[in-house]
Design a protein around this motif. Structure first.
Motif, PDB file in Angstrom:
ATOM      1  N   ASN A  48       0.502  -1.245  -0.074  1.00  0.00           N
ATOM      2  CA  ASN A  48       0.086   0.326   0.609  1.00  0.00           C
ATOM      3  C   ASN A  48       0.785   1.523  -0.166  1.00  0.00           C
ATOM      4  N   ALA A  49       2.181   1.152   0.520  1.00  0.00           N
ATOM      5  CA  ALA A  49       2.575   1.972   0.251  1.00  0.00           C
ATOM      6  C   ALA A  49       3.812   2.596  -0.873  1.00  0.00           C
ATOM      7  N   THR A  85       2.578   1.726  -3.421  1.00  0.00           N
ATOM      8  CA  THR A  85       0.774   2.150  -4.301  1.00  0.00           C
ATOM      9  C   THR A  85       1.038   3.548  -4.054  1.00  0.00           C
ATOM     10  N   LEU A  86       0.649   4.391  -2.648  1.00  0.00           N
ATOM     11  CA  LEU A  86       0.400   5.294  -2.624  1.00  0.00           C
ATOM     12  C   LEU A  86       2.093   6.269  -3.589  1.00  0.00           C
ATOM     13  N   LYS A  87       2.706   5.581  -2.296  1.00  0.00           N
ATOM     14  CA  LYS A  87       4.078   6.352  -3.351  1.00  0.00           C
ATOM     15  C   LYS A  87       4.028   6.852  -4.458  1.00  0.00           C
ATOM     16  N   LYS A  88       3.746   5.607  -5.131  1.00  0.00           N
ATOM     17  CA  LYS A  88       3.613   5.897  -7.001  1.00  0.00           C
ATOM     18  C   LYS A  88       3.124   7.467  -6.920  1.00  0.00           C
ATOM     19  N   ASP A  89       1.545   6.987  -6.820  1.00  0.00           N
ATOM     20  CA  ASP A  89       0.298   7.792  -6.619  1.00  0.00           C
ATOM     21  C   ASP A  89       0.438   9.152  -6.601  1.00  0.00           C
ATOM     22  N   LEU A  90       1.686   9.277  -5.737  1.00  0.00           N
ATOM     23  CA  LEU A  90       2.077  11.011  -4.579  1.00  0.00           C
ATOM     24  C   LEU A  90       2.712  11.568  -6.240  1.00  0.00           C
ATOM     25  N   SER A  91       3.746  11.270  -6.651  1.00  0.00           N
ATOM     26  CA  SER A  91       4.622  10.782  -7.609  1.00  0.00           C
ATOM     27  C   SER A  91       4.138  12.330  -8.046  1.00  0.00           C
ATOM     28  N   VAL A  92       2.533  11.889  -8.576  1.00  0.00           N
ATOM     29  CA  VAL A  92       1.915  13.760  -9.329  1.00  0.00           C
ATOM     30  C   VAL A  92       2.274  14.695  -9.015  1.00  0.00           C
ATOM     31  N   GLY A 137       6.364  10.651   5.317  1.00  0.00           N
ATOM     32  CA  GLY A 137       5.470  10.328   5.498  1.00  0.00           C
ATOM     33  C   GLY A 137       4.489   9.573   5.918  1.00  0.00           C
ATOM     34  N   LEU A 138       5.072   8.577   4.704  1.00  0.00           N
ATOM     35  CA  LEU A 138       4.516   7.248   4.448  1.00  0.00           C
ATOM     36  C   LEU A 138       5.222   6.159   5.384  1.00  0.00           C
ATOM     37  N   HIS A 193       3.752   2.260   9.870  1.00  0.00           N
ATOM     38  CA  HIS A 193       4.255   2.718  11.636  1.00  0.00           C
ATOM     39  C   HIS A 193       3.340   1.904  12.180  1.00  0.00           C
ATOM     40  N   GLN A 194       2.166   3.290  12.163  1.00  0.00           N
ATOM     41  CA  GLN A 194       0.452   2.631  12.571  1.00  0.00           C
ATOM     42  C   GLN A 194      -0.255   1.842  12.261  1.00  0.00           C
TER      43      GLN A 194
END
Length: 179
Positions: free
Chosen positions: A10-11, A13-20, A31-32, A37-38
């Motif tokens: 998930n992290a 995937t989110l990192k890839k999505d946030l790259s834009v 941040g991720l 950790h949470q």
């Protein structure tokens, strides 16, 4: 192990999505790290069913309660509904049964972390509620954490062959309690 793999996926995937969004990669990674950790904190509580050695922060507790509340059907979104009036087909699902958890006020919802179903079934507070998975997990987790707190507070964990190994009866204000 599975929860760690899922968190990593998930992290990533989110990192890839946030790259834009043109946020520096190292900022996103930092941040991720907190997000991963949470999710590990909740997974650890469920897996070990014991209080953590270090106290949880208010933010961690809020996050755990909000995460669990999303598992209840009163927080459900029905995705890809062909009859949806909203873009993308996502609609808010609202049950109409006599015991459905419905919260109209956002103020009440935020105060209760979105938990609206209650706990238990047919007079048994420990019975899992099919439409309130998050609430049911919260009941069970609370039971185990309370037992752990009583064991730690009374020193009953210090002797592995002591009375808790074979069962222990502790009288509480509501009657008898078996550990």
């Amino acid at each position: 192990r599975v929860s760690t793999i899922n968190s990593k996926m998930n992290a990533d995937t989110l990192k890839k999505d946030l790259s834009v969004l043109d946020i520096p990669k190292n900022h996103v990674t930092l941040g991720l790290t907190n997000l991963v950790h949470q999710s590990k904190v909740l997974a650890s509580l469920i897996k070990h069913r014991k209080l953590p050695d270090a106290p949880l922060s208010d933010l961690q507790i809020n996050s755990i309660l909000l995460t669990l509340s999303t598992l209840d059907t009163n927080r459900e979104f029905t995705l890809n509904n062909q009859y949806s009036s909203t873009p993308g087909g996502a609609e808010r699902w609202v049950g109409v049964g006599e015991r459905e958890g419905r919260i109209y006020s956002s103020l009440v919802s935020s105060r209760n972390f979105g938990l609206g179903h209650g706990m238990g079934r047919s007079g048994d507070i420990m019975e899992p509620q099919p439409k309130a998975v998050g609430s049911s997990i919260l009941v069970q987790l609370t039971k185990y954490l309370a037992i752990d707190a009583m064991k730690r507070g009374s020193g009953l964990n210090s002797n592995p062959n002591g009375p808790v190994k074979h069962g222990m009866v502790l009288p509480l204000c509501t009657g008898f309690f078996f550990v």
